[in-house]
Design a protein around this motif. Structure first.
Motif, short mmCIF file in Angstrom:
data_model
loop_
_atom_site.label_atom_id
_atom_site.label_comp_id
_atom_site.label_asym_id
_atom_site.label_seq_id
_atom_site.Cartn_x
_atom_site.Cartn_y
_atom_site.Cartn_z
N ASN A 8 1.17 -1.10 0.49
CA ASN A 8 0.14 0.00 0.13
C ASN A 8 1.15 1.04 0.03
N THR A 9 0.28 2.37 -0.24
CA THR A 9 0.87 3.86 -0.42
C THR A 9 1.93 4.14 1.05
N GLU A 10 1.53 3.55 2.51
CA GLU A 10 2.95 3.74 3.93
C GLU A 10 3.53 2.73 3.19
N GLN A 11 2.95 1.81 2.71
CA GLN A 11 4.09 0.52 3.00
C GLN A 11 5.41 0.92 1.99
N GLU A 12 5.30 0.77 0.72
CA GLU A 12 5.99 1.40 -0.02
C GLU A 12 6.51 2.78 0.44
N ARG A 13 5.99 3.89 0.78
CA ARG A 13 6.98 4.80 0.92
C ARG A 13 8.06 4.61 1.45
N ALA A 14 7.75 3.84 2.67
CA ALA A 14 8.98 3.38 3.89
C ALA A 14 9.74 2.32 3.42
N ALA A 15 9.94 1.04 2.05
CA ALA A 15 10.22 0.94 1.34
C ALA A 15 11.23 1.50 0.23
N THR A 16 10.53 2.69 -0.19
CA THR A 16 11.84 3.16 -1.22
C THR A 16 12.17 4.32 -0.55
N TYR A 17 12.93 4.21 1.09
CA TYR A 17 12.93 6.03 1.36
C TYR A 17 15.01 5.61 1.14
N ASP A 18 15.02 6.42 0.90
CA ASP A 18 16.70 6.49 0.92
C ASP A 18 17.70 7.69 0.86
N GLN A 19 16.94 8.50 1.86
CA GLN A 19 17.73 9.88 2.67
C GLN A 19 17.93 9.47 3.58
N GLY A 20 18.11 8.39 4.40
CA GLY A 20 19.02 8.34 5.50
C GLY A 20 17.76 7.33 6.48
N HIS A 21 18.61 7.27 7.48
CA HIS A 21 17.47 6.54 8.73
C HIS A 21 16.41 6.74 9.08
N VAL A 22 15.74 5.53 8.92
CA VAL A 22 14.89 5.35 9.76
C VAL A 22 14.23 4.31 10.56
N LEU A 23 13.45 4.74 11.38
CA LEU A 23 12.15 4.20 12.04
C LEU A 23 10.77 3.82 11.22
N THR A 267 14.41 9.16 17.58
CA THR A 267 14.54 10.41 16.66
C THR A 267 15.36 11.41 17.15
N SER A 268 15.40 11.19 18.71
CA SER A 268 16.84 11.70 19.74
C SER A 268 18.00 11.16 19.63
N ARG A 269 18.45 9.98 19.65
CA ARG A 269 19.70 9.11 19.42
C ARG A 269 19.93 9.48 18.15
N VAL A 270 19.09 9.36 17.23
CA VAL A 270 19.43 9.46 15.37
C VAL A 270 18.65 11.41 14.98
N PRO A 271 19.62 12.10 15.39
CA PRO A 271 19.03 13.33 15.42
C PRO A 271 18.60 13.45 14.16
N ASP A 272 19.32 12.52 12.59
CA ASP A 272 19.00 13.24 11.31
C ASP A 272 18.47 11.89 10.26
N ALA A 273 17.34 10.71 11.57
CA ALA A 273 16.30 9.60 10.96
C ALA A 273 14.79 10.14 11.05
N VAL A 274 14.33 9.75 9.68
CA VAL A 274 12.46 10.06 10.10
C VAL A 274 12.29 9.15 10.49
N VAL A 275 11.13 9.30 10.80
CA VAL A 275 9.71 8.36 11.74
C VAL A 275 8.83 8.48 10.49
N LEU A 276 8.13 7.01 9.75
CA LEU A 276 6.99 6.31 9.05
C LEU A 276 6.27 6.11 9.86
N ARG A 277 5.29 5.64 9.33
CA ARG A 277 3.59 4.84 9.92
C ARG A 277 3.70 3.94 8.74
N LEU A 278 3.05 3.13 9.98
CA LEU A 278 1.99 1.98 8.82
C LEU A 278 1.26 2.01 9.81
N GLU A 279 -0.38 1.74 9.18
CA GLU A 279 -1.72 2.28 10.05
C GLU A 279 -2.89 1.60 9.56
N GLU A 280 -1.91 1.08 8.29
CA GLU A 280 -3.62 0.54 7.76
C GLU A 280 -3.09 -1.23 7.70
#
Length: 658
Positions: A8-23, A267-280
């Motif tokens: 789905n859109t949420e999963q696709e966005r997370a799986a293809t994010y290439d800008q750095g650390h991700v939670l 995000t406080s431990r890895v300041p440059d990280a982004v948080v993405l959510r899966l809610e479906e």
């Protein structure tokens, strides 16, 4: 990739994010496994060398399933990434560079071995007539302090009531414990992470050498990681990118050392990280999710998640009240039978209990009414006594310095006690070579060549793990048959052990693999039985699902559990435990309890701890009626046999049935 993996859109966005650390905060049933597999597939298709990808999970089974699914997507010849548990990864890496980590000639030992070693040490620090902690408790204290990266004295002073003098002796026992492990070349479960993390952060050259192996680190079940595992991830990141998938609302293993902050403070431990959510949510109906969402929203902690159902099926959870736990158990058993007679499979039903003790009434009715079931848990295969008897012979054959293995093997034989065995072991340890050590043992064992024959047998078949297991089992059978009453049942475990060993290139690899990730004897003996009701604790239920789930004993004193009351962090973990239990249900959620909705909350007498308004905490006290169908279930007249279940101290003139 979207069509192949159906993201789905949420999963696709997370799986293809290439800008750095991700939670990736993946709510229950939102497809976290699919997303982490999609992430690996995306990286490989982008040209990343699979060998530069590290995937960390919490069980070998999860790692194997992810790898197989990835192969089906990108091709079997393109999957060469490292996938395994934290312990497997650390041990594998250290075995490749044993000199750097000081691992030459080490033997991995399990919890039972730890306890046995601690028993030998404990006698030096225990004073006559006092209640000094048992060996198993000392090992537990050492383990928790190590996994939470706390000095032993600090941990004991903060979390226990031991007096300063007792704390000092416990710390001395812990130091001696580590010393004896080093002397014997033992590496326990906790040492594997500790040694790896310590070298990673203390020696820059080691850190740089390990870090250059990987560009991407993918972590499953991030909420279950402990502080020691966080240090490992922190040592691997930059330049490697972290892709961590987890759910703070499913962080329920603090008693094992898991740290809620590893997700909640990411995000406080890895300041440059982004948080993405899966809610479906793809598992449950919206009614089940509405109840689960309410439970989290009622918390003082901000979880910031609102699950919504992909499915359009409508169902409202039920909440049933009973007069006693026996009435509750009888109704559940009868309901299961009725559903099965109507065509439902037993395996479509799961019963979830907060504690094993809380399920005793249910289990007794399952047995009485002949409902096939399995209780998730049980003794692990490699922890079973007869299996340890076999493995101790194999370990003893590999080294004269493995005193635990030799002690167990020698004392299995008639007329050899602990003192005699200790003298034999001391003689063997004085020799540098195994052949010389065996010659020394032969002198002590005049006329008892059969004991040495066991060693020779293992060494003869050493290069064939499966055959070694079979031959060793046959050799020991006359002894073990006399030691165990249920030998015919236990003997079958050796066949399973041989089949498992056949998958490994060496005996050492086989033993280490299953020491790090044991397989349950309950699982092994039910391999061919598939249509069973699952009875499980809430903690063991994590990661599972079933069309119909019964949550039993959801009553005051259980959610939150009595032991957690008055400690806000522990109470919140209890809330998350109930959330995990609720979100196992796919189609129907049936909550049962022994409780009177028309009177005050009846707390067990030992609870007593309160905060705020002065009333004990109970999560369902303010449950909105619109979220659930409620009702009381009338108790059936008790059968005569039920009186046999009255405890002896309850049999007095006031409750005699006549």
């Amino acid at each position: 990739m979207t069509e192949l993996l159906e993201l789905n859109t949420e999963q696709e966005r997370a799986a293809t994010y290439d800008q750095g650390h991700v939670l990736v905060l993946a709510g229950a049933g939102t497809g976290k496994t699919r997303t982490i597999i999609a992430r690996a597939a995306h990286l490989i298709r982008q040209g990343v060398d699979p060998e530069r990808i590290l995937m960390l999970t919490f069980t070998r089974r999860a790692a194997r399933e992810m790898t197989e699914r990835l192969k089906s997507i990108v091709g079997r010849d393109r999957v060469a990434l490292m996938a395994g548990t934290f312990h497997h990864f650390c041990l594998y890496t250290m075995r490749r560079m044993p000199t750097l980590f000081g691992l030459e000639g080490t033997t991995v030992i399990d919890r039972d071995d730890q306890n046995q070693l601690m028993k030998l040490i404990r006698v030096e620090f225990r004073q006559k007539g006092e209640k000094f902690p048992r060996a198993s408790e000392l090992v537990r204290l050492c383990s928790f302090a190590r996994n939470t990266t706390q000095p032993m004295a600090e941990y004991l002073n903060r979390y226990t009531d031991y007096e300063p003098e007792m704390v000092e002796r416990i710390c001395a026992a812990a130091i001696k414990f580590d010393q004896r492990k080093r002397e014997n070349g033992y590496l326990d479960y906790d040492d594997i992470l500790f040694v790896f993390a310590k070298r990673l952060h203390e020696d820059p050259s080691v850190r740089e050498r390990v870090r250059r192996f990987y560009d991407h680190v993918l972590v499953d079940e991030m909420q279950d990681t402990n502080p020691l595992q966080w240090l490992i991830l922190d040592g691997l990141r930059d330049p490697a990118q972290l892709f961590c998938v987890g759910d703070d609302a499913q962080s329920i293993y603090a008693f094992r050392g898991a740290d809620f902050r590893n997700v909640h403070s990411f995000t406080s431990r890895v300041p440059d990280a982004v948080v993405l959510r899966l809610e479906e949510n793809f598992r449950s109906t919206q009614g089940i999710l509405d109840l689960s969402n309410w439970l989290l929203a009622d918390s003082p902690i901000r979880y910031n998640k609102q699950l919504h159902a992909h499915r359009r099926t409508v169902s409202t959870p039920r909440l049933l009240n009973f007069d006693s736990d026996f009435d509750e158990a009888r109704w559940i058993a009868d309901d299961l039978i009725e559903r099965h007679e109507a065509g439902a499979s037993w395996k479509d039903h799961m019963i979830i209990t907060r504690t094993g003790y809380g399920a005793r009434a249910v289990e007794s009715f399952m047995v009485e009414k002949k409902i096939p079931y399995r209780f998730v848990g049980g003794v692990s295969l490699l922890q079973a006594a007869h299996v340890k008897d076999l493995l101790c012979l194999i370990r003893a054959s590999a080294s004269q310095h493995d005193e635990l293995a030799w002690m167990r093997y020698l004392t299995m034989w008639p007329r050899i006690g602990d003192v005699t065995a200790a003298k034999m072991i001391r003689d063997m340890r004085a020799h540098a070579h195994m052949d010389d050590a065996i010659d020394a043992l032969k002198i002590r064992l005049k006329g008892r060549s059969n004991i040495i024959n066991g060693i020779n047998l293992v060494q003869e078949f050493w290069d064939n793990p499966a055959e070694t297991i079979r031959q060793t089992g046959q050799f020991l059978e006359p002894i073990l048959e006399n030691r165990y009453d249920n030998w015919k049942v236990r003997k079958k475990d050796f066949d399973l052990l041989a089949r498992l060993a056949a998958r490994h290139r060496s005996l050492l690899a086989f033993i280490e693999t299953y020491t790090l990730d044991p397989i349950s004897t309950t699982e092994s003996r039910r391999l061919e039985e598939t249509d069973l009701v699952t009875l499980t604790t809430a903690h063991s239920a994590k990661g599972t699902e079933a069309p119909v789930c019964y949550l039993i004993r959801v009553e005051p004193g259980m959610y939150p559990h009595i032991r957690s009351m008055g400690v806000r962090d522990q109470e919140e973990e209890e809330r998350r435990t109930l959330y995990v239990a609720m979100t196992r249900a796919k189609d129907e959620l049936i909550i049962t309890r022994t409780y009177s909705p028309h009177g005050p909350i009846q707390m067990p007498y030992s609870a007593g701890r309160t905060y705020g308004s002065g009333e004990p905490v109970y999560f369902l006290q303010t449950l909105p009626e619109k979220l659930i169908d409620t009702g009381d279930v009338d108790s059936e007249p008790a059968e005569f046999d039920d009186y046999d279940q009255i405890s002896p101290w309850q049999r007095n003139e006031d409750n005699v049935p006549f």
